[in-house]
Design a protein around this motif. Structure first.
Motif, PDB file in Angstrom:
ATOM      1  N   VAL A 118      -2.264  11.197  -0.655  1.00  0.00           N
ATOM      2  CA  VAL A 118      -0.849  11.877  -0.698  1.00  0.00           C
ATOM      3  C   VAL A 118      -0.274  10.711  -1.441  1.00  0.00           C
ATOM      4  O   VAL A 118      -0.368   9.568  -1.175  1.00  0.00           O
ATOM      5  N   LEU A 119       0.620  11.137  -2.481  1.00  0.00           N
ATOM      6  CA  LEU A 119       1.387  10.228  -3.172  1.00  0.00           C
ATOM      7  C   LEU A 119       2.710  10.062  -2.709  1.00  0.00           C
ATOM      8  O   LEU A 119       3.339  11.051  -2.735  1.00  0.00           O
ATOM      9  N   THR A 120       3.440   9.016  -2.581  1.00  0.00           N
ATOM     10  CA  THR A 120       4.893   8.942  -1.850  1.00  0.00           C
ATOM     11  C   THR A 120       5.685   7.999  -3.374  1.00  0.00           C
ATOM     12  O   THR A 120       5.488   6.779  -3.276  1.00  0.00           O
ATOM     13  N   PRO A 121       6.466   9.107  -3.788  1.00  0.00           N
ATOM     14  CA  PRO A 121       7.452   8.278  -4.806  1.00  0.00           C
ATOM     15  C   PRO A 121       8.317   7.672  -4.397  1.00  0.00           C
ATOM     16  O   PRO A 121       8.785   7.785  -3.032  1.00  0.00           O
ATOM     17  N   LEU A 122       9.079   6.404  -4.905  1.00  0.00           N
ATOM     18  CA  LEU A 122      10.507   5.817  -4.198  1.00  0.00           C
ATOM     19  C   LEU A 122      11.394   6.706  -4.736  1.00  0.00           C
ATOM     20  O   LEU A 122      11.803   7.340  -5.759  1.00  0.00           O
ATOM     21  N   ASP A 183       4.957   3.368 -10.378  1.00  0.00           N
ATOM     22  CA  ASP A 183       5.643   4.039 -11.424  1.00  0.00           C
ATOM     23  C   ASP A 183       6.201   5.427 -11.321  1.00  0.00           C
ATOM     24  O   ASP A 183       6.466   6.192 -12.222  1.00  0.00           O
ATOM     25  N   LEU A 184       6.329   5.616 -10.018  1.00  0.00           N
ATOM     26  CA  LEU A 184       6.535   7.119  -9.676  1.00  0.00           C
ATOM     27  C   LEU A 184       7.871   7.185  -8.855  1.00  0.00           C
ATOM     28  O   LEU A 184       7.774   6.311  -7.930  1.00  0.00           O
ATOM     29  N   TYR A 185       8.615   8.064  -9.131  1.00  0.00           N
ATOM     30  CA  TYR A 185      10.089   8.115  -8.493  1.00  0.00           C
ATOM     31  C   TYR A 185      10.271   9.650  -7.999  1.00  0.00           C
ATOM     32  O   TYR A 185       9.858  10.444  -8.725  1.00  0.00           O
ATOM     33  N   LEU A 186      11.093   9.764  -7.065  1.00  0.00           N
ATOM     34  CA  LEU A 186      11.733  11.078  -6.718  1.00  0.00           C
ATOM     35  C   LEU A 186      13.272  10.907  -6.843  1.00  0.00           C
ATOM     36  O   LEU A 186      13.713  10.217  -6.233  1.00  0.00           O
ATOM     37  N   MET A 250      12.083  -2.613  -8.606  1.00  0.00           N
ATOM     38  CA  MET A 250      11.658  -1.972  -7.437  1.00  0.00           C
ATOM     39  C   MET A 250      10.558  -2.292  -6.764  1.00  0.00           C
ATOM     40  O   MET A 250      10.285  -1.570  -5.686  1.00  0.00           O
ATOM     41  N   SER A 251      10.050  -3.293  -7.050  1.00  0.00           N
ATOM     42  CA  SER A 251       8.582  -3.611  -6.583  1.00  0.00           C
ATOM     43  C   SER A 251       8.806  -4.172  -5.092  1.00  0.00           C
ATOM     44  O   SER A 251       8.103  -3.775  -4.137  1.00  0.00           O
TER      45      SER A 251
END
Length: 291
Positions: A118-122, A183-186, A250-251
Motif C-alpha cells: 500500500v502506498l501512502t502519498p503525502l 515523490d508521491l502526493y495526495l 517535504m522529506s
C-alpha cells in the motif's frame, strides 16, 4: 500499453470536483480504467463521466452513509485487484499526483512500482488564497491556485496492490508496513475555490438536515453538519495567517510518518502521527496544469 492501474471514487452532484478527477485520472489512466459509483444515479454525473465504468446506486440519505460507502468501496477495490496491479481509491476531491520532477506521469510511475503493498502519498490541501488569487477556475486548478497547506490527515494509504481492509474515510488500512514514496502526493481540493466550497457545503448540510439526526448519531463526517461549518469567508481569510515555508522540501514530514508508524490500538489498523501543522507552501511551477 495495457493499463495495470485503475482509479475508483464515489460521487453525488459534485460536478466541479468530478471534472478535476476526470481531467487527472481519465487523461492519465484512460477513462476505461476509471470506476465511478454514481450515488443517486445523477444524469449529470453519468453524462460527464461518459466512457468510464459507472455504477449507479440509490441515493437515499442514511445516517450510516459513510459506513455503507466504505463497505462498498472496499469490496470494489478488492474485486478489481484480480484485474489490476494497483487500485487508487479516494474521494472525488482527492487526487494522487507524482512530482513532475520525477519525469513520469502517474501511470508510468505505477507501471514500474512493486506490487503487494500500500502506498501512502503525502497529503497537501490546495487552498484558495482569496487575498492573492482572484482568478476564477475555468479549466485547470493548479496554476490559478498555487498555495497548499500541509495536511497529514490526507496522507492516506490509497494506492492498493495487496489484500487489505481500508478503514472508513480511507485514513487507515490493515497493512502493516508504511511505504511513503518521496515523490508521491495526495492533493485535497475541498478548499481550492471559495464559491465552489460554499456550494458544496450547502449540498452537504442539506443531506444531513434531511437525515434529521445529530453528529453523534451518524456515521458521517462532522464537516457535513451546519453546526460545525463556521463562517465561510473567515475560513478562507485564515489561510493567509498560516506560516509560509520557503522551498518545497517535504522529506522531514515524510520521515515523521515513517518514524511514528504503529498499530492503531487493537483495531487491526495502522496509523502514524498527524500533527496539526499550521504551514503553507507555494507550489513550484512544475505542478501547474496537472489538473
Amino acid at each position: 500499453m495495457q493499463s495495470k492501474v485503475a482509479a475508483v471514487t464515489m460521487v453525488r452532484e459534485d460536478l466541479f470536483f468530478l471534472r478535476a478527477w476526470l481531467h487527472h485520472y481519465g487523461e492519465v489512466l484512460g477513462r476505461e480504467n476509471c470506476y465511478i459509483v454514481n450515488h443517486g444515479r445523477g444524469a449529470d454525473v453519468a453524462e460527464l463521466a461518459t466512457g468510464c465504468n459507472i455504477i449507479g446506486i440509490p441515493g437515499d440519505a442514511h445516517k450510516n452513509f459513510d459506513m455503507k460507502r466504505w463497505r462498498l468501496l472496499n469490496n470494489i477495490v478488492m474485486g478489481l485487484r484480480s484485474y489490476y496491479d494497483h487500485i487508487i481509491i479516494g474521494d472525488v476531491d482527492e487526487l494522487v499526483v507524482v512530482d513532475p520532477e520525477r519525469g513520469q506521469n502517474l501511470l508510468e510511475y505505477l507501471w514500474d512500482a512493486p506490487i503487494r503493498r500500500v502506498l501512502t502519498p503525502l497529503g497537501l490541501e490546495v487552498t484558495h488564497r482569496i487575498d492573492l488569487e482572484p482568478e476564477a477556475i475555468t479549466d485547470r486548478i493548479l496554476g490559478p491556485r498555487r498555495h497548499v497547506r500541509l495536511a497529514p490527515h490526507y496522507s492516506k494509504p490509497c494506492v492498493v496492490s495487496v489484500g487489505t481492509k481500508i478503514a472508513r474515510g480511507g485514513h487507515f488500512t490493515q497493512y502493516g508496513k508504511l511505504f511513503a514514496p518521496d515523490d508521491l502526493y495526495l492533493f485535497h481540493l475541498k478548499y481550492c475555490d471559495f464559491p465552489e466550497y460554499v456550494s458544496a457545503m450547502n449540498r452537504r448540510n442539506a443531506v444531513t438536515e434531511e437525515i434529521g439526526t445529530g453528529v453523534k448519531d451518524t456515521a458521517i463526517g462532522r464537516h457535513w453538519f451546519a453546526e460545525s461549518r463556521g463562517e465561510d469567508r473567515a475560513t478562507f481569510e485564515a489561510f493567509a495567517d498560516l506560516e509560509k515555508v520557503d522551498g518545497f522540501d517535504m522529506s522531514g514530514y515524510r520521515e515523521t510518518m515513517r518514524r511514528t508508524f504503529r498499530p492503531r490500538g487493537d483495531t487491526g489498523f495502522y496509523e502514524f502521527d498527524r500533527p496539526d501543522y499550521q504551514l503553507q507552501f507555494e507550489l513550484p511551477e512544475r505542478f501547474f496544469g496537472l489538473f
